[in-house]
Design an enzyme around this catalytic site. Sequence first.
Site, mmCIF file in Angstrom:
data_model
loop_
_atom_site.group_PDB
_atom_site.id
_atom_site.type_symbol
_atom_site.label_atom_id
_atom_site.label_comp_id
_atom_site.label_asym_id
_atom_site.label_seq_id
_atom_site.Cartn_x
_atom_site.Cartn_y
_atom_site.Cartn_z
ATOM 1 N N ARG A 1 0.827 -1.219 0.000
ATOM 2 C CA ARG A 1 0.000 0.000 0.000
ATOM 3 C C ARG A 1 0.856 1.263 0.000
ATOM 4 O O ARG A 1 0.516 2.256 -0.634
ATOM 5 C CB ARG A 1 -0.899 0.013 1.232
ATOM 6 C CG ARG A 1 -1.845 -1.200 1.312
ATOM 7 C CD ARG A 1 -3.249 -0.782 0.997
ATOM 8 N NE ARG A 1 -4.200 -1.822 1.321
ATOM 9 C CZ ARG A 1 -5.021 -1.776 2.353
ATOM 10 N NH1 ARG A 1 -4.986 -0.757 3.199
ATOM 11 N NH2 ARG A 1 -5.889 -2.728 2.550
ATOM 12 N N ASP B 1 -16.250 9.267 7.136
ATOM 13 C CA ASP B 1 -15.145 8.312 7.114
ATOM 14 C C ASP B 1 -13.870 9.113 7.339
ATOM 15 O O ASP B 1 -13.841 10.332 7.100
ATOM 16 C CB ASP B 1 -15.091 7.581 5.762
ATOM 17 C CG ASP B 1 -14.328 6.254 5.841
ATOM 18 O OD1 ASP B 1 -14.982 5.191 5.851
ATOM 19 O OD2 ASP B 1 -13.081 6.283 5.903
HETATM 20 C C1 LIG Z 1 -14.189 -2.210 6.171
HETATM 21 S S1 LIG Z 1 -14.766 -0.588 5.942
HETATM 22 C C2 LIG Z 1 -16.422 -0.744 6.509
HETATM 23 C C3 LIG Z 1 -17.401 -0.059 5.584
HETATM 24 C C4 LIG Z 1 -18.865 -0.192 5.973
HETATM 25 N N1 LIG Z 1 -19.133 0.358 7.280
HETATM 26 C C5 LIG Z 1 -19.334 -1.616 5.885
HETATM 27 O O1 LIG Z 1 -19.555 -2.241 6.932
HETATM 28 O O2 LIG Z 1 -19.494 -2.113 4.766
HETATM 29 C C6 LIG Z 1 -13.972 0.286 7.279
HETATM 30 C C7 LIG Z 1 -13.982 1.796 7.106
HETATM 31 O O3 LIG Z 1 -13.599 2.396 8.336
HETATM 32 C C8 LIG Z 1 -12.855 3.555 8.037
HETATM 33 N N2 LIG Z 1 -12.040 3.945 9.207
HETATM 34 C C9 LIG Z 1 -10.919 3.342 9.685
HETATM 35 N N3 LIG Z 1 -10.441 4.020 10.741
HETATM 36 C C10 LIG Z 1 -11.272 5.059 10.956
HETATM 37 C C11 LIG Z 1 -11.304 6.134 11.899
HETATM 38 N N4 LIG Z 1 -10.365 6.257 12.851
HETATM 39 N N5 LIG Z 1 -12.307 7.036 11.817
HETATM 40 C C12 LIG Z 1 -13.262 6.916 10.872
HETATM 41 N N6 LIG Z 1 -13.281 5.938 9.929
HETATM 42 C C13 LIG Z 1 -12.303 5.010 9.982
HETATM 43 C C14 LIG Z 1 -12.028 3.149 6.823
HETATM 44 O O4 LIG Z 1 -11.561 4.246 6.092
HETATM 45 C C15 LIG Z 1 -12.999 2.275 6.050
HETATM 46 O O5 LIG Z 1 -13.647 2.979 5.023
#
Ligand SMILES: C[S@@+](CC[C@H](N)C(=O)[O-])C[C@H]1O[C@@H](n2cnc3c(N)ncnc32)[C@H](O)[C@@H]1O
Length: 287
Positions: free
Chosen positions: A54, A158
């Site tokens: 990445r 996000d």
């Molecule tokens: C696996 S995805 C989940 C997406 C959706 N909620 C679902 O369940 O399909 C995890 C998301 O969490 C976000 N994320 C990770 N750390 C975060 C943080 N500290 N604050 C806000 N978002 C975060 C990532 O950017 C990513 O888009």
Amino acid sequence: MSALVAAAPSRPVADGATQEFSFGTADFERVRALIYQRAGISLHAGKQAMVYSRLSRRLRETGHRSFGSYLQWLEMASGLSGEQEWQEFVNCLTTNLTAFFREEHHFHAFAEDLKARGTSNPRIWCNAASTGEEPYSIAMTVAEALGSGSGARIVASDIDTKVLATAGRGVYPADSRGLSAERQRRHCLRGTGANAGFLRIKPELAKMIEFRSHNLMAAQWSLGEPFDFVFCRNVMIYFDAPTQKRVLERIHAVMKPHGLLYVGHSENFTDSRALFRLRGKTIYERV
Ligand SMILES: C[S@@+](CC[C@H](N)C(=O)[O-])C[C@H]1O[C@@H](n2cnc3c(N)ncnc32)[C@H](O)[C@@H]1O
């Protein structure tokens, strides 16, 4: 942290080429500490290869020849360009897997909960909205349960600004997983010509949603009025237990009493009974 990824630059990568940048345990540990401080994300030892692939792209784009040099530059970065590079760093390391109507049972329950609450203007927060499939699924469910003229407001946030930009466009391949033909007809516009094979979410649905960047680790949360419903799905799995607890307390503070919290299938907060009471399969009611 025990495993060494590659102390020497000659370690072969999956495609048989030689590894472009040297990347050792110390580099991995540094990345791990930085992403934990910034985003609360706990990377375990098995993630070295992911980190290498990445971040290599970012090294190339910024003209750095080693992880050590890039990370030193990042840590010294200041001002607007520094903030931008930190954002790029975070964007590289988030995992954004999502789909329309993922964990579909939540949407059946949510539709029933919306009707049962009897409010025509619920406030909803989707706080790891990724590329937008989740908040649009929420908006579709609201439109189906309450009608398209409801005053529902959805805040979709996000930490990753790149996925938020995709979310804001609201354009998806027509064969996207989870979106039925019926919902495609009802809630989407079909692309033609150069846009054939793509769907755009209808504007009346999209206008229900405000997309914004929000880090769940941020010291200040300014999200407006308390929420009736919060979707926090498949993000807490990236956090360690103390971080999860802190985030849960803060989510509790921005919800209305008896508001509902939907979490991912492998997330369990039954220990936090003082804050949330289990109401259904991975659905909690705010105490
Ligand atoms: C696996 S995805 C989940 C997406 C959706 N909620 C679902 O369940 O399909 C995890 C998301 O969490 C976000 N994320 C990770 N750390 C975060 C943080 N500290 N604050 C806000 N978002 C975060 C990532 O950017 C990513 O888009």
